[in-house]
Write a protein that holds these residues in place. Structure first.
Motif, PDB file in Angstrom:
ATOM      1  N   VAL A 152      50.896  49.158  35.796  1.00 27.85           N
ATOM      2  CA  VAL A 152      50.772  47.711  36.955  1.00 27.85           C
ATOM      3  C   VAL A 152      49.429  47.895  37.022  1.00 27.85           C
ATOM      4  N   VAL A 153      48.902  46.845  36.675  1.00 28.16           N
ATOM      5  CA  VAL A 153      47.008  45.951  37.652  1.00 28.16           C
ATOM      6  C   VAL A 153      47.844  45.491  38.467  1.00 28.16           C
ATOM      7  N   LEU A 154      47.145  45.683  39.814  1.00 25.34           N
ATOM      8  CA  LEU A 154      46.379  44.789  41.156  1.00 25.34           C
ATOM      9  C   LEU A 154      45.803  44.460  41.388  1.00 25.34           C
ATOM     10  N   TYR A 155      44.763  43.084  40.845  1.00 24.28           N
ATOM     11  CA  TYR A 155      43.409  42.988  41.232  1.00 24.28           C
ATOM     12  C   TYR A 155      43.865  41.439  42.779  1.00 24.28           C
ATOM     13  N   HIS A 156      42.903  42.155  43.110  1.00 27.52           N
ATOM     14  CA  HIS A 156      42.862  41.344  44.259  1.00 27.52           C
ATOM     15  C   HIS A 156      41.356  42.156  45.313  1.00 27.52           C
ATOM     16  N   ASP A 157      40.882  41.317  46.674  1.00 30.81           N
ATOM     17  CA  ASP A 157      39.545  40.973  46.930  1.00 30.81           C
ATOM     18  C   ASP A 157      39.649  41.662  48.020  1.00 30.81           C
ATOM     19  N   GLY A 158      39.758  42.377  48.585  1.00 29.57           N
ATOM     20  CA  GLY A 158      40.242  43.170  50.275  1.00 29.57           C
ATOM     21  C   GLY A 158      40.658  41.767  50.933  1.00 29.57           C
ATOM     22  N   CYS A 159      40.732  41.554  51.213  1.00 26.02           N
ATOM     23  CA  CYS A 159      41.215  40.493  52.319  1.00 26.02           C
ATOM     24  C   CYS A 159      42.407  40.517  52.594  1.00 26.02           C
ATOM     25  N   LYS A 160      42.575  40.637  54.380  1.00 24.78           N
ATOM     26  CA  LYS A 160      44.247  40.707  54.836  1.00 24.78           C
ATOM     27  C   LYS A 160      45.231  40.755  53.917  1.00 24.78           C
ATOM     28  N   VAL A 161      45.708  39.165  53.191  1.00 28.54           N
ATOM     29  CA  VAL A 161      46.509  38.959  52.040  1.00 28.54           C
ATOM     30  C   VAL A 161      47.056  39.889  51.429  1.00 28.54           C
ATOM     31  N   CYS A 162      45.163  39.916  50.638  1.00 28.22           N
ATOM     32  CA  CYS A 162      45.687  40.709  49.300  1.00 28.22           C
ATOM     33  C   CYS A 162      46.503  42.437  49.791  1.00 28.22           C
ATOM     34  N   LEU A 163      45.617  43.223  51.051  1.00 21.53           N
ATOM     35  CA  LEU A 163      45.924  44.049  51.768  1.00 21.53           C
ATOM     36  C   LEU A 163      47.375  44.438  51.786  1.00 21.53           C
ATOM     37  N   ALA A 164      48.005  43.455  52.464  1.00 22.10           N
ATOM     38  CA  ALA A 164      49.310  43.037  52.856  1.00 22.10           C
ATOM     39  C   ALA A 164      50.086  43.338  51.500  1.00 22.10           C
ATOM     40  N   VAL A 165      49.782  42.329  50.596  1.00 18.59           N
ATOM     41  CA  VAL A 165      50.495  42.053  49.153  1.00 18.59           C
ATOM     42  C   VAL A 165      50.086  43.861  48.487  1.00 18.59           C
ATOM     43  N   VAL A 166      49.164  43.923  48.463  1.00 15.17           N
ATOM     44  CA  VAL A 166      48.474  45.996  47.892  1.00 15.17           C
ATOM     45  C   VAL A 166      49.293  46.956  48.870  1.00 15.17           C
ATOM     46  N   ASP A 167      50.068  46.351  50.148  1.00 17.39           N
ATOM     47  CA  ASP A 167      51.116  47.575  50.887  1.00 17.39           C
ATOM     48  C   ASP A 167      52.609  47.456  50.341  1.00 17.39           C
ATOM     49  N   ALA A 168      52.813  45.896  50.328  1.00 20.33           N
ATOM     50  CA  ALA A 168      54.189  46.441  49.802  1.00 20.33           C
ATOM     51  C   ALA A 168      53.925  46.452  48.068  1.00 20.33           C
ATOM     52  N   MET A 169      53.356  46.393  47.436  1.00 20.08           N
ATOM     53  CA  MET A 169      53.354  45.984  45.522  1.00 20.08           C
ATOM     54  C   MET A 169      53.699  47.522  46.023  1.00 20.08           C
TER      55      MET A 169
END
Length: 84
Positions: free
Chosen positions: A5-22
């Protein structure tokens, strides 16, 4: 065998919250979670686009793209702009 499973993000606060949740939601016994910050690694933007990612953050699971609170176009992270 574990699936990737690959999670691509941009490092913003929203993305980091998604990273933590996933990170907490993905079953590590069944899946290998690979987290890729395209703002920090522009070279992997082509990989994300080839997988079908259009907006960040997005998960790629079994070849299917799932946008999670999408807000940033992946094209913003290309090393060089695509020709018009």
């Amino acid at each position: 065998m574990k699936s990737e499973v690959v999670l691509y993000h941009d490092g913003c606060k929203v993305c980091l919250a998604v990273v933590d949740a996933m990170t907490g939601l993905i079953d590590s016994d069944r899946h290998d979670l690979k987290v890729i910050n395209l703002a920090a690694n522009h070279a992997l933007t082509a990989q994300a686009e080839a997988a079908g990612v259009k907006r960040l953050p997005s998960l790629v699971i079994d070849g299917k793209v799932i946008e999670v609170q999408p807000h940033a176009p992946v094209a913003e992270f290309r090393e060089e702009p695509m020709p018009q």
